[in-house]
Design a protein around this motif. Structure first.
Motif, mmCIF file in Angstrom:
data_model
loop_
_atom_site.group_PDB
_atom_site.id
_atom_site.type_symbol
_atom_site.label_atom_id
_atom_site.label_comp_id
_atom_site.label_asym_id
_atom_site.label_seq_id
_atom_site.Cartn_x
_atom_site.Cartn_y
_atom_site.Cartn_z
ATOM 1 N N THR A 261 0.483 -5.544 6.842
ATOM 2 C CA THR A 261 0.729 -5.316 5.325
ATOM 3 C C THR A 261 1.643 -4.230 4.888
ATOM 4 O OG1 THR A 261 -1.846 -5.580 5.111
ATOM 5 C CG2 THR A 261 -0.616 -4.241 3.387
ATOM 6 N N LEU B 219 0.777 -1.268 0.008
ATOM 7 C CA LEU B 219 0.020 -0.001 0.092
ATOM 8 C C LEU B 219 0.836 1.318 0.069
ATOM 9 C CD1 LEU B 219 -2.900 1.314 0.233
ATOM 10 C CD2 LEU B 219 -2.531 0.996 2.598
ATOM 11 N N SER C 251 3.533 -1.347 3.689
ATOM 12 C CA SER C 251 2.961 -0.059 3.657
ATOM 13 C C SER C 251 4.207 0.954 3.616
ATOM 14 C CB SER C 251 1.944 0.501 4.578
ATOM 15 O OG SER C 251 0.903 -0.411 4.857
ATOM 16 N N ARG D 51 1.054 5.274 0.392
ATOM 17 C CA ARG D 51 0.197 5.961 1.263
ATOM 18 C C ARG D 51 1.188 7.406 0.846
ATOM 19 N NH1 ARG D 51 -2.774 4.095 6.140
ATOM 20 N NH2 ARG D 51 -4.527 5.221 5.001
ATOM 21 N N ASP E 219 -3.980 7.193 -1.397
ATOM 22 C CA ASP E 219 -3.695 5.830 -1.201
ATOM 23 C C ASP E 219 -3.616 5.187 -2.632
ATOM 24 O OD1 ASP E 219 -3.257 5.836 1.810
ATOM 25 O OD2 ASP E 219 -5.372 5.330 2.109
ATOM 26 N N ASP F 211 -5.235 -6.081 8.969
ATOM 27 C CA ASP F 211 -4.993 -4.651 9.626
ATOM 28 C C ASP F 211 -5.732 -3.543 8.751
ATOM 29 O OD1 ASP F 211 -3.312 -4.286 7.287
ATOM 30 O OD2 ASP F 211 -1.625 -4.732 8.671
ATOM 31 N N GLU F 212 -5.862 -2.447 9.018
ATOM 32 C CA GLU F 212 -6.503 -1.593 8.242
ATOM 33 C C GLU F 212 -5.824 -1.169 6.739
ATOM 34 O OE1 GLU F 212 -7.627 3.463 8.383
ATOM 35 O OE2 GLU F 212 -6.118 2.522 9.564
ATOM 36 N N SER F 213 -4.539 -1.250 6.739
ATOM 37 C CA SER F 213 -3.903 -1.186 5.262
ATOM 38 C C SER F 213 -4.385 -1.915 4.402
ATOM 39 C CB SER F 213 -2.509 -1.099 5.701
ATOM 40 O OG SER F 213 -2.119 -0.072 6.264
ATOM 41 N N MET G 46 4.947 5.077 3.426
ATOM 42 C CA MET G 46 4.068 6.756 3.552
ATOM 43 C C MET G 46 5.071 7.372 3.044
ATOM 44 S SD MET G 46 2.524 8.402 6.836
ATOM 45 C CE MET G 46 1.300 7.131 7.205
#
Length: 479
Positions: A104, A22, A106, A24, A49, A77-79, A108
């Motif tokens: 996950t 992901l 991620s 971000r 995202d 999880d949220e991601s 950022m």
């Protein structure tokens, strides 16, 4: 090169397997230095995202209209949920496997004034046990696809890639791999690998001259049981090398804005074009062109079939049929363009016999924004509006002619009796930024104008070229 094969893009069935991420992005302005530490303070004003890693490869494939599935590992999880939701909007069949003990992956990025200030990575390396979960799922879904693309970012999802490739080849799949390991023996059985020069050198490749490079590449693929190598060479373009031939493709002379994700675009485009039935050399030529397009954009961008079709004619001087987006896919393509921040212009008409007035009008309409959508009255609608002798040309043929114009990006039909043969409902679905109509209309007389204005768009009325009309053309022919 047979550009008519672009009609077959939707027939390509491709499974992407690999390290999904992901991406971000936090955007904001900087105006001061923090009193707590010598770092800039960013006042965040926008969040974004995006699908990253192997998910970006799948996104590139989806935006070329191919059927695509994505197999990878995410955390509970949220991601992971955000990534799943992104895939739904991209028409990607999610085959993601969630694990409870790792997050996950991620990344950022904090960006201010087009400059990346910092990147924060949340990741742990997946183990062979996790990779076994992917292997098990791979066996269950392979029958749905003809091509398998392995996207390796060295995050552990493909720890068992040797076994995965073996299973894919045993079921007759064409396998493409974007490698990260210098041990190319892990990719034994692959039909294509797509290393860059750095990865090629790490694997033992030599680049002293073109002859040395070609010989070294052949030794590597022969030694490791790989059929062909597509070597991406930055400003030197690309080279397709197999046991018998080497084909070089010059880099496109475009302004480079960002090389992020260019490798993803290359392997995605190569897989789609092979899936559409193109010869390997032609598929690589188009993949090279696609790379040239995406590096002229900011971020991990994608390329559309329409862009490829136009650039093929412009840069490679290839004669062939212009790509016409299938009617069922137009709304999705428009949504993709909106996500890229492009301005959508809409106009409509019968366009039964295309003449100079139409061409000039459509060029003026396109000049109002980035992409032009033409709503085209269907045959039944034209008959109701113009009489039983019309249309002269059926819907599919009118759409082909319009799609061939440089000013037209998409054509989509409309026209039911229930809607009084107006494009109002279609305009509500598209929600264009600018609605253009030709003639002596006032804004309140234009179908769909109220919707566009209500949603912050603009409505413009353009004049047609004097003396040009389809009726006059038909009348002259009859004489």
């Amino acid at each position: 090169m047979d550009l008519s094969l672009l009609k077959n893009l939707s027939k390509a069935r491709i499974l992407v397997v690999g390290d999904v991420m992901l991406d971000r992005y936090w955007y904001g302005d900087t105006g001061r230095i923090s009193p707590e530490a010598p770092v800039p303070v960013v006042k965040v004003s926008k969040f974004e995202d995006k699908a990253g890693g192997a998910a970006n490869v799948a996104k590139n494939i989806a935006r070329l209209d191919a059927k695509v599935g994505l197999l990878g590992l995410i955390g509970e999880d949220e991601s992971g949920q955000i990534l799943e939701n992104i895939l739904k909007g991209e028409k990607i069949s999610s085959q993601l496997v969630s694990v409870c003990d790792l997050p996950t992956i991620s990344k950022m990025r904090v960006i201010s004034r087009h400059q990346q200030l910092v990147r924060l990575d949340l990741e742990e390396t997946f183990s062979e046990q996790h990779s076994q979960l992917l292997l098990n799922r791979l066996e269950l879904v392979l029958d749905e696809y003809d091509f398998v693309v392995f996207s390796d970012y060295s995050k552990g999802s493909l720890s068992l890639i040797k076994e995965m490739v073996s299973i894919a080849k045993a079921t007759g799949k064409t396998v493409l791999i974007d490698p990260k390991s210098p041990d190319l023996h892990l990719y034994e059985g692959a039909d294509y690998i797509t290393p860059n020069l750095h990865e090629f050198n790490l694997a033992g490749g030599k680049t002293g001259s073109e002859e040395i490079l070609a010989q070294s590449a052949r030794e590597l693929i022969s030694k490791n049981g790989i059929k062909a190598m597509l070597l991406t060479r930055s400003e030197q373009g690309m080279s397709l090398i197999n046991a018998d031939e080497k084909h070089d493709f010059a880099a496109q002379q475009l302004e480079v804005s960002d090389v992020t994700g260019a490798g993803d675009t290359v392997i995605a485009t190569l897989a789609v074009m092979l899936g559409a039935g193109m010869a390997p050399k032609d598929a690589v030529e188009i993949a090279n062109l696609a790379a040239g397009i995406v590096v002229s954009k900011l971020g991990a961008a994608t390329v559309s079939p329409e862009e490829l079709s136009q650039k093929l004619g412009q840069y490679l001087h290839i004669n062939g049929e212009h790509y016409q987006t299938p009617f069922d896919d137009v709304l999705q393509h428009i949504e993709f363009a909106k996500q890229n921040g492009e301005t959508i212009v809409f106009t409509n008409g019968c366009f039964d016999i295309l003449h100079a007035g139409h061409v000039r009008y459509l060029a003026q309409a396109k000049a109002r924004g980035d992409r032009l959508v033409v709503g085209l009255n269907n045959d039944e609608s034209i008959t109701r509006l113009k009489g039983p002798e019309r249309p002269i040309n059926p819907l599919d043929e009118r759409a082909i002619v319009l799609s061939a114009l440089a000013s037209v990006d998409w054509v989509i039909p409309f026209g039911s009796a229930e809607e009084n043969d107006t494009p109002a409902k279609l305009i509500e679905q598209i929600s264009p930024d600018i609605l253009v109509k030709g003639g002596d209309y006032t804004v309140d007389q234009i179908a769909g104008a109220d919707h566009v204005l209500r949603h912050g768009g603009k409505v413009e009325v353009l004049t047609f070229l004097d003396g040009c009309s389809t009726s006059k053309v038909i009348s002259k022919i009859k004489q």
